[in-house]
Design a protein around this motif. Sequence first.
Motif, PDB file in Angstrom:
ATOM      1  N   GLU A 144       0.835  -1.213   0.000  1.00 18.70           N
ATOM      2  CA  GLU A 144       0.000   0.000   0.000  1.00 18.70           C
ATOM      3  C   GLU A 144       0.864   1.256   0.000  1.00 18.70           C
ATOM      4  O   GLU A 144       0.631   2.200  -0.760  1.00 18.70           O
ATOM      5  N   ILE A 145       1.871   1.264   0.850  1.00 16.33           N
ATOM      6  CA  ILE A 145       2.744   2.434   0.939  1.00 16.33           C
ATOM      7  C   ILE A 145       3.618   2.562  -0.306  1.00 16.33           C
ATOM      8  O   ILE A 145       3.900   3.676  -0.773  1.00 16.33           O
ATOM      9  N   ASN A 146       4.020   1.434  -0.893  1.00 10.94           N
ATOM     10  CA  ASN A 146       4.836   1.474  -2.108  1.00 10.94           C
ATOM     11  C   ASN A 146       4.098   2.178  -3.243  1.00 10.94           C
ATOM     12  O   ASN A 146       4.704   2.942  -4.008  1.00 10.94           O
ATOM     13  N   GLU A 147       2.796   1.925  -3.361  1.00 14.86           N
ATOM     14  CA  GLU A 147       2.021   2.596  -4.403  1.00 14.86           C
ATOM     15  C   GLU A 147       2.048   4.111  -4.218  1.00 14.86           C
ATOM     16  O   GLU A 147       2.103   4.868  -5.193  1.00 14.86           O
ATOM     17  N   LYS A 148       2.028   4.549  -2.971  1.00 13.42           N
ATOM     18  CA  LYS A 148       2.090   5.989  -2.696  1.00 13.42           C
ATOM     19  C   LYS A 148       3.470   6.547  -3.033  1.00 13.42           C
ATOM     20  O   LYS A 148       3.598   7.652  -3.572  1.00 13.42           O
ATOM     21  N   LEU A 149       4.519   5.784  -2.724  1.00 17.20           N
ATOM     22  CA  LEU A 149       5.882   6.227  -3.047  1.00 17.20           C
ATOM     23  C   LEU A 149       6.056   6.386  -4.556  1.00 17.20           C
ATOM     24  O   LEU A 149       6.677   7.352  -5.022  1.00 17.20           O
ATOM     25  N   ILE A 150       5.511   5.450  -5.315  1.00 16.88           N
ATOM     26  CA  ILE A 150       5.617   5.507  -6.766  1.00 16.88           C
ATOM     27  C   ILE A 150       4.861   6.724  -7.300  1.00 16.88           C
ATOM     28  O   ILE A 150       5.379   7.484  -8.125  1.00 16.88           O
ATOM     29  N   ALA A 151       3.627   6.915  -6.808  1.00 17.93           N
ATOM     30  CA  ALA A 151       2.789   8.009  -7.299  1.00 17.93           C
ATOM     31  C   ALA A 151       3.319   9.384  -6.892  1.00 17.93           C
ATOM     32  O   ALA A 151       3.272  10.333  -7.684  1.00 17.93           O
ATOM     33  N   GLU A 152       3.827   9.483  -5.688  1.00 15.88           N
ATOM     34  CA  GLU A 152       4.186  10.796  -5.153  1.00 15.88           C
ATOM     35  C   GLU A 152       5.662  11.142  -5.275  1.00 15.88           C
ATOM     36  O   GLU A 152       6.029  12.319  -5.222  1.00 15.88           O
ATOM     37  N   GLY A 153       6.518  10.121  -5.430  1.00 16.85           N
ATOM     38  CA  GLY A 153       7.945  10.414  -5.488  1.00 16.85           C
ATOM     39  C   GLY A 153       8.695   9.759  -6.622  1.00 16.85           C
ATOM     40  O   GLY A 153       9.884  10.026  -6.811  1.00 16.85           O
ATOM     41  N   GLY A 154       8.018   8.905  -7.385  1.00 12.87           N
ATOM     42  CA  GLY A 154       8.720   8.223  -8.458  1.00 12.87           C
ATOM     43  C   GLY A 154       9.788   7.274  -7.966  1.00 12.87           C
ATOM     44  O   GLY A 154      10.793   7.034  -8.648  1.00 12.87           O
ATOM     45  N   VAL A 155       9.558   6.709  -6.774  1.00 11.94           N
ATOM     46  CA  VAL A 155      10.509   5.788  -6.155  1.00 11.94           C
ATOM     47  C   VAL A 155       9.769   4.522  -5.755  1.00 11.94           C
ATOM     48  O   VAL A 155       8.653   4.588  -5.241  1.00 11.94           O
TER      49      VAL A 155
END
Length: 330
Positions: free
Chosen positions: A130-141
């Motif tokens: 769940e948190i990884n999806e946010k990292l991808i969307a918000e930081g490109g990481v």
Amino acid sequence: MYSSITGRIASAIIAFGVLSAPAFAEELRYAHVGSEGDIQTRYATEAAAGISEATGGDITVQVFPASQLGGVAEMVDGVRLGSISMGHHDFASLARIVPDVAVFNAPFIYRDAEQALAATDPNSSPALQEINEKLIAEGGVRIIGRIYRGARHISSNFEVKSPADLQGKPFRAVPLDLWVSMVKGFGATPTPVEVAELPTALMTGLVVGQENPLTMIAANKLYEVQSHVAMTGHMHSVLAVFINEAVWQGISEDNRAKITKVLDDKAKESLSWAQESETALVEELKANGMTVVTEAEGLDIEAFRKPVLEQIRTDFPSFKPYIEQIAAVN
């Protein structure tokens, strides 16, 4: 006119190609702040070799250890921008992108080392996915792996058995909000210090103590500037291995699967390295003059657990659902 139109079309194709080209070369730049002898340094070195072998040389990795490409903030920014392909550090180092990712470094939340590794598996942990999806969307990481470094313990230049012994004293905090909160829970005064500056900060008295896995204490020869280790085991130190999302998407699906397997295998090996080395490390630190304080010598771990968890709950109320998900992992 024809040549003008053709030129504009060619320019557009070139521009589109530049914009859409993957931000990675065959050689990935992998940065971290670990020093020689630390488990994280061994992990990065062996993972780089494993990736090259598994991909048949399609993907090679050049590792830059010991803060060669900057401190933690510079490394994370570099990965976000793509000037550094990938790196590793505490999950909390990515909290500037998604604050809740720091939950995976929270003290006293894992039952044991095995559960810590399972709960931080990007392939199966619901909380991390769940948190990884946010990292991808918000930081490109994207987090693609993890490293187990061992339990973290307190070192100091005096005996520590309870928070009362640290009350009001300047204590090194990793320069991240979670560590500042935890050190407050210790009863000490949080003093952020980068790892590269830590030996000097301890030597000069800027801080009187710090906390880290035994492998780091030994590898950095902190026994030269610290006299005691309190075996609090307050954190299971798990580091996130993360990569620039454009870099990741520029790698073929087949090679991504091979890289993921290498990193997962190395994560499990890192757990074994840490567990096998702890007894030997205790003896090494003792041989170098350190006094090791355990519960048998009066260390009160519960006296640390309660105020630290209260401080974390106060400072990070959004952690609650993730902590529950982590607790449910077997």
